[in-house]
Design a protein around this motif. Structure first.
Motif, PDB file in Angstrom:
ATOM      1  N   SER A 105       0.810  -1.222   0.000  1.00 36.19           N
ATOM      2  CA  SER A 105       0.000   0.000   0.000  1.00 36.19           C
ATOM      3  C   SER A 105       0.843   1.271   0.000  1.00 36.19           C
ATOM      4  O   SER A 105       0.413   2.296   0.505  1.00 36.19           O
ATOM      5  CB  SER A 105      -0.950   0.000   1.199  1.00 36.19           C
ATOM      6  OG  SER A 105      -0.191  -0.050   2.395  1.00 36.19           O
ATOM      7  N   ASN A 106       2.044   1.198  -0.523  1.00 37.40           N
ATOM      8  CA  ASN A 106       2.778   2.452  -0.660  1.00 37.40           C
ATOM      9  C   ASN A 106       3.361   2.551  -2.065  1.00 37.40           C
ATOM     10  O   ASN A 106       3.673   1.541  -2.709  1.00 37.40           O
ATOM     11  CB  ASN A 106       3.853   2.627   0.418  1.00 37.40           C
ATOM     12  CG  ASN A 106       5.031   1.715   0.196  1.00 37.40           C
ATOM     13  OD1 ASN A 106       5.837   1.932  -0.713  1.00 37.40           O
ATOM     14  ND2 ASN A 106       5.131   0.673   1.009  1.00 37.40           N
ATOM     15  N   MET A 125      -3.442   3.561  -5.349  1.00 35.57           N
ATOM     16  CA  MET A 125      -3.440   4.219  -4.031  1.00 35.57           C
ATOM     17  C   MET A 125      -4.797   4.845  -3.732  1.00 35.57           C
ATOM     18  O   MET A 125      -5.315   4.748  -2.622  1.00 35.57           O
ATOM     19  CB  MET A 125      -2.348   5.303  -3.980  1.00 35.57           C
ATOM     20  CG  MET A 125      -0.921   4.769  -3.984  1.00 35.57           C
ATOM     21  SD  MET A 125      -0.537   3.720  -2.575  1.00 35.57           S
ATOM     22  CE  MET A 125      -0.545   4.921  -1.260  1.00 35.57           C
ATOM     23  N   GLN A 131      -6.010   6.426  -0.336  1.00 35.26           N
ATOM     24  CA  GLN A 131      -4.939   7.341   0.058  1.00 35.26           C
ATOM     25  C   GLN A 131      -4.919   8.503  -0.940  1.00 35.26           C
ATOM     26  O   GLN A 131      -5.141   8.284  -2.130  1.00 35.26           O
ATOM     27  CB  GLN A 131      -3.584   6.630   0.014  1.00 35.26           C
ATOM     28  CG  GLN A 131      -3.425   5.532   1.036  1.00 35.26           C
ATOM     29  CD  GLN A 131      -3.450   6.059   2.451  1.00 35.26           C
ATOM     30  OE1 GLN A 131      -2.815   7.057   2.766  1.00 35.26           O
ATOM     31  NE2 GLN A 131      -4.234   5.416   3.300  1.00 35.26           N
TER      32      GLN A 131
END
Ligand code: SF4
Length: 215
Positions: A105-106, A125, A131
């Protein structure tokens, strides 16, 4: 935010209040694969191949172990399918080997995966992890330039960074979807619906077209 950008976004939100990702998927990993497949082709054509693809290879492990020819056969109706078959197989392999089959998740880890560039990572993202992210695809890029929401010569990365500087962070995901829908369904590449567009008065492209026609 400058008033033109505010007006443009509010107009797009009003036109497309339900703008969202139009790719079909059930898991984050499937979303990532669908986004990889969507490069230079339509979401509609991707949605035609993914049900069979995800049924044939229900896990990242199955896709990683698949015969490349079988993956190609499953997605052969979409553009650049040979390259994309290689990418999604390698993507699945990397996910299995480096992340236990779970999508990270980055952005840094995402862009290290096969087939995942900055735009794809931004879509993931925003859609998978909610995000703040503002992906600039062909539609967002075109709309931003026609309305001069960014500087004239801004490339894709500069367009993303300029929009992010001007749009509040909490609005990035919504702005991406609204601009994408506006570009996909209204401000089309070849035949934008200028005659029925309420942004005519603030649109550089429209003013230029008018000037050209009256010359
Ligand atoms: S006036 Fe035409 S080019 Fe300008 S934003 Fe509207 S549809 Fe797009």
């Amino acid at each position: 935010m400058q008033s033109k950008l505010r007006l443009a976004l509010d107009t797009m939100y009003a036109m497309y209040p339900d703008a969202c990702c139009e790719l079909d998927f059930k898991t984050n990993e499937q979303l990532a694969i669908a986004v990889i497949l969507s490069a230079q082709t339509t979401d509609i054509s991707v949605n035609k191949v993914t049900p069979n693809l995800f049924q044939t290879f229900p896990t990242m492990h199955a896709l990683a172990e698949a015969q490349l020819e079988q993956v190609e056969e499953t997605i052969k109706t979409i553009g650049l399918y040979r390259n994309k078959a290689k990418h999604i197989k390698q993507f699945a392999k990397q996910l299995v080997e480096d992340h236990d089959g779970i999508l990270p998740s980055n952005e840094h880890e995402l862009t290290a995966l096969a087939g995942v560039g900055r735009k794809t990572a931004n879509v993931i993202m925003g859609v998978a992890f909610q995000q703040p992210a503002l992906a600039v695809d062909t539609h967002v890029f075109r709309v931003a330039h026609r309305l001069a929401l960014v500087t004239q010569k801004a490339n894709v990365l500069q367009t993303e960074l300029q929009l992010k500087r001007k749009i509040p962070k909490q609005e990035w995901i919504d702005a991406h979807h609204a601009m994408l829908f506006f570009g996909r369904y209204h401000c089309l590449a070849r035949q934008p619906k200028c005659k029925e567009c309420s942004l005519q008065s603030v649109c550089n492209y429209y003013k230029q077209q008018k000037t050209t026609q009256s010359d």
